[in-house]
Design an enzyme around this catalytic site. Structure first.
Site, mmCIF file in Angstrom:
data_model
loop_
_atom_site.group_PDB
_atom_site.id
_atom_site.type_symbol
_atom_site.label_atom_id
_atom_site.label_comp_id
_atom_site.label_asym_id
_atom_site.label_seq_id
_atom_site.Cartn_x
_atom_site.Cartn_y
_atom_site.Cartn_z
ATOM 1 C CG HIS A 97 -3.338 1.336 8.724
ATOM 2 N ND1 HIS A 97 -3.608 -0.007 8.246
ATOM 3 C CD2 HIS A 97 -4.434 1.203 9.618
ATOM 4 C CE1 HIS A 97 -4.673 -0.444 8.671
ATOM 5 N NE2 HIS A 97 -5.069 0.154 9.753
ATOM 6 C CE1 TYR A 120 3.919 1.353 7.982
ATOM 7 C CE2 TYR A 120 3.508 2.837 9.781
ATOM 8 C CZ TYR A 120 3.207 2.422 8.623
ATOM 9 O OH TYR A 120 2.124 2.458 8.051
ATOM 10 N NE ARG A 166 -0.908 0.253 4.894
ATOM 11 C CZ ARG A 166 0.089 0.805 5.558
ATOM 12 N NH1 ARG A 166 0.723 1.890 5.008
ATOM 13 N NH2 ARG A 166 0.502 0.174 6.826
HETATM 14 C C1 LIG Z 1 -9.457 -7.626 15.890
HETATM 15 C C2 LIG Z 1 -8.779 -6.358 15.546
HETATM 16 N N1 LIG Z 1 -7.667 -6.031 16.134
HETATM 17 C C3 LIG Z 1 -6.709 -4.997 15.709
HETATM 18 C C4 LIG Z 1 -7.362 -4.221 14.704
HETATM 19 C C5 LIG Z 1 -6.751 -2.891 14.476
HETATM 20 N N2 LIG Z 1 -5.960 -2.742 13.112
HETATM 21 C C6 LIG Z 1 -6.762 -2.246 11.982
HETATM 22 S S1 LIG Z 1 -6.176 -2.656 10.743
HETATM 23 C C7 LIG Z 1 -4.873 -3.394 11.552
HETATM 24 C C8 LIG Z 1 -3.728 -4.152 10.801
HETATM 25 C C9 LIG Z 1 -4.076 -4.921 9.611
HETATM 26 O O1 LIG Z 1 -3.249 -5.420 8.827
HETATM 27 P P1 LIG Z 1 -3.150 -6.262 7.785
HETATM 28 O O2 LIG Z 1 -4.018 -7.541 8.086
HETATM 29 O O3 LIG Z 1 -1.887 -6.625 7.272
HETATM 30 O O4 LIG Z 1 -4.109 -5.431 6.611
HETATM 31 P P2 LIG Z 1 -3.909 -4.114 5.838
HETATM 32 O O5 LIG Z 1 -4.180 -2.994 6.985
HETATM 33 O O6 LIG Z 1 -2.410 -3.971 5.790
HETATM 34 O O7 LIG Z 1 -4.654 -4.195 4.591
HETATM 35 C C10 LIG Z 1 -4.848 -3.405 12.890
HETATM 36 C C11 LIG Z 1 -4.140 -3.741 14.030
HETATM 37 C C12 LIG Z 1 -8.665 -4.268 14.288
HETATM 38 N N3 LIG Z 1 -9.315 -3.640 13.490
HETATM 39 N N4 LIG Z 1 -9.578 -5.495 14.602
#
Ligand SMILES: Cc1ncc(C[n+]2csc(CCOP(=O)(O)OP(=O)(O)O)c2C)c(N)n1
Ligand SMILES: [Mg+2]
Lengths: 325, 362
Positions: free
Chosen positions: B265, B275, B261
């Protein structure tokens, strides 16, 4: 003394305990290099190293389950749940396991875990990021639930929580993170985990609140003062256990009470307090003990927040309803 | 040591599947999907359009005109290549970043904007779109996908459930449970893990000792593939084959797409410079899905700068119209919220309905 925001006071408390006790470990999603999504752990990995302050894989149940396990090895885990709405992912580890560790081992093991987590409405976070879920937690025997209302309390209460030998849920209202500064001693200090704080003296009405609602209650009290109604405001500091003695002492003086919570109405912390007051002080009451709460719906992200969230106007109305009863 | 792990070196079996390389050249002729020139152009149009939508959404968010938004630039091939392999009656269970797939499946743009603003109308999928609204709780959609797929199988439908998560999401217990359930029931599900290398700030290397996410399929006993997520042809092809297996009764597939991406975020204060390095950013931008597909199509005489500009202008126009329409939507009220909590209002909410009617009339 230094002026600090609540988030700075939390970081300061973590730093204090990381320094004090090598067994304290701080971990969770994004808490390492990133310093947490709210920067609560800012700089701590640099200062204490990755062995003490670290990122975990993305799994809340893993984070809390691992904390329970680390406890058996003499560690004092301070895990972060990134937003408290995610605690449902870890409900068994928190309520089914950590809270019962002492009981189910007959005291052989215990779980000195402090789960820190942001919660609370009004900051435009999406679904399941803003919910007030403390009511669920207070239903779990074996847990303590602590909710500071500002920087000074946050530091003292967090240090006490980390030093406590049983699991503590430490909930940080997001709206309070940076909304104001307060004098916070640079040295360490603790605050009792079972003592409420009378933050405003008054004679006509007892307002009982915690977290952000303490500030709405104080604001209501200030405005009501001008209308000739003197409100005492009690900041619970901990919602499990509830310091009922401090509440009763006040109610016996004012003969009226309104209990305020940001959470939905059904069940919950306020309902329990109302029950306690009427069981123990019914003859002192001049009016029913009222509640100010949110309605029994999910938290409405962004669209209807202002109407949904209880505010000082709602508190004032209830106070008047009680005064006119 | 007497015993050696039987799966040592398993990750070497999961070589990255690529059809179109960074220079826009076909490197795997045999795997070339069966797509018409019109299809190829349509894929490009969607990627370009979605890139514009991302840029506009970021700008609108900065102006305070959108709410929750998770940027998508960089992930177009992974998102749209997989969606392109679906039929209209396939069921999508997206994560919060997977709004483009919903849009191309038929969610009107203005509703996507309402979703961003937290208005429940943004979550109301049109009748002909089989999808849940984007999941906020990481991993929750994955076990649900197993259920959707099992239900489809039992109903005798020739459709699939497709769900998306990220490299971080693949650490959740729900991920293992959902994929395993689908395997156990041989349900027609496709699990896409968009590995964009970071879960907010946490690098994928910290999520697991496993070198790939695709190899986790081995433990579930189902097919798994590692795909170049910047190559729209490879993503399309692998998903299309997974779909074929699924509807033929051959069970689920796990697909890891390697992607990136470009943006933060979400728009809620994330700062990628904490990071990620600039070097890493530019290394991935060289793999850009649109750049390489543009080269490929231009070589075939199917695309031009003019055409691209046309698409971009059209996108901007349609976004403008959609935002206007979203602006016209009345703000959600608490009484409305109360009314959609249950089929029948329980007594407590009946009382509260009256209370909030009065409050909102003031
Ligand atoms: C159960 C839960 N834990 C934590 C979060 C907070 N959170 C939102 S996105 C994220 C990271 C997700 O990373 P990834 O699965 O790699 O997806 P990306 O955002 O990179 O597409 C976190 C920790 C959440 N939304 N739900
Ligand atoms: Mg990711």
């Amino acid at each position: 003394m230094a002026e600090m925001t609540m988030i700075q006071a939390i970081t300061d408390a973590l730093r204090t305990e990381l320094k004090n006790d090598d067994n304290v470990l701080v971990f969770g999603e994004d808490v390492g290099q990133n310093g947490g999504v709210f920067r609560a752990t800012e700089g701590l990995q640099d200062e204490f190293g990755e062995e003490r302050v670290f990122d975990t894989p993305l799994a809340e149940s893993g984070i809390i389950g691992m904390s329970v396990g680390l406890s058996t090895q003499g560690y004092r885990p301070v895990p972060e749940i990134q937003f408290f709405g995610f605690v449902f992912e870890a409900m068994d580890a928190v309520v089914g396991q950590s809270a019962r560790m002492r009981y189910r081992s007959g005291g052989r093991w215990h779980a000195p875990i402090t789960i820190r987590s942001p919660f609370g409405g009004g900051v435009h976070t999406p679904e399941l990021h803003a919910d007030s879920l403390e009511g669920f937690m207070t239903q779990a025997p074996g847990l303590r639930v602590v909710i500071p209302s500002g920087p000074y309390d946050a530091k003292g209460l967090l240090i006490s929580s980390i030093r406590n030998n049983d699991p503590v849920i430490f909930l940080e209202h997001m709206k309070l993170y940076r909304s104001f500064r307060e004098e916070v001693p640079e040295d360490e200090y603790t605050i009792d985990l079972d003592k409420a704080n009378v933050v405003r003296k008054g004679t006509d009405m007892t307002l009982v609140a915690y977290g952000a609602m303490v500030h709405s209650s104080i604001k209501a009290a200030e405005e009501l003062e001008e209308e000739g109604i003197s409100c005492e405001v009690i900041d619970l500091r901990t919602v499990s256990p509830i310091d009922i003695d401090t509440i009763l002492e006040s109610v016996k003086k004012t003969n009226r009470a309104v209990v305020v919570q940001e959470a939905q109405r059904q069940a919950g912390v306020a309902a329990g307090i109302v029950a306690e007051i009427q069981e123990r002080a019914i003859l002192h009451l001049e009016a029913p003990v009222f509640r100010v709460t949110a309605p029994d719906t999910v938290y409405p992200f962004s669209q209807a927040e202002e109407v949904w969230l209880p505010d000082h106007q709602d508190i004032k109305e209830k106070v008047k309803e009680s005064m006119n009863f | 040591m007497v015993f050696k792990s039987p799966v040592e070196g398993i990750e070497e079996k999961f070589e990255m599947i690529q059809i179109l390389n960074e220079d826009g050249k076909i490197v795997n002729e045999d795997a070339m999907p069966d797509l018409s020139d019109d299809d190829l152009v349509e894929l490009m149009r969607r990627m370009v359009y979605t890139r514009v939508l991302d840029q506009r959404s970021i700008a609108l968010n900065r102006q305070g005109r959108l709410g929750f938004y998770a940027p998508t630039a960089g992930q177009e091939a992974s998102q749209l290549g997989s969606q392109f392999a679906l039929e209209q009656d396939d069921f999508i269970l997206p994560g919060y970043r997977d709004v483009p797939q919903l849009i191309w499946q038929g969610l009107p743009l203005y509703q996507a904007f309402l979703f961003s603003r937290g208005h429940y109308h943004g979550n109301q999928m049109p009748e002909d779109v089989q999808a849940l609204s984007p999941q906020i709780i990481i991993g929750a959609q994955i076990t649900q996908a197993a259920g959707v797929a099992l239900g489809m199988k039992r109903r005798g439908k020739k459709n699939v459930a497709i769900t998306y998560t990220g490299d971080g999401g693949a650490s959740q217990g729900d991920f293992y449970e959902g994929v395993n359930f689908a395997g156990a029931y041989q349900a027609p599900a496709i699990f896409i893990v968009q590995n964009n290398r970071f879960a907010i700030s946490v690098p994928v290397e910290k999520q697991s000792a496993a070198k790939t996410i695709a190899q986790k399929s081995v433990a579930m006993g189902i097919p798994g593939f590692l795909v170049d997520g910047m190559d729209v042809l490879a993503v399309y092809k692998v998903v299309q084959e997974a779909r074929e297996r699924a509807v033929n009764g051959d069970g689920p597939t796990l697909i890891e797409t390697l992607t990136y991406r470009y943006g933060p975020h979400t728009m809620a204060g994330d700062d990628p410079t904490r990071y990620r390095t600039e070097d890493m950013d530019s290394e991935w931008e060289k793999k850009d899905p649109i750049v390489r597909f543009r080269k490929f199509l231009e070589d075939k005489g199917l695309w031009s700068e003019e055409k691209e500009n046309e698409v971009m202008e059209k996108a901007k126009e349609e976004i403008k119209t959609a935002i206007k329409k979203a602006d016209k939507q009345e703000k959600q009220s608490v009484t409305e919220l109360i009314s959609i909590m249950h089929e029948e209002l329980p007594v407590n909410l009946k009382e509260q309905m009256e209370e909030y009617k009065e409050k909102e009339s003031k």
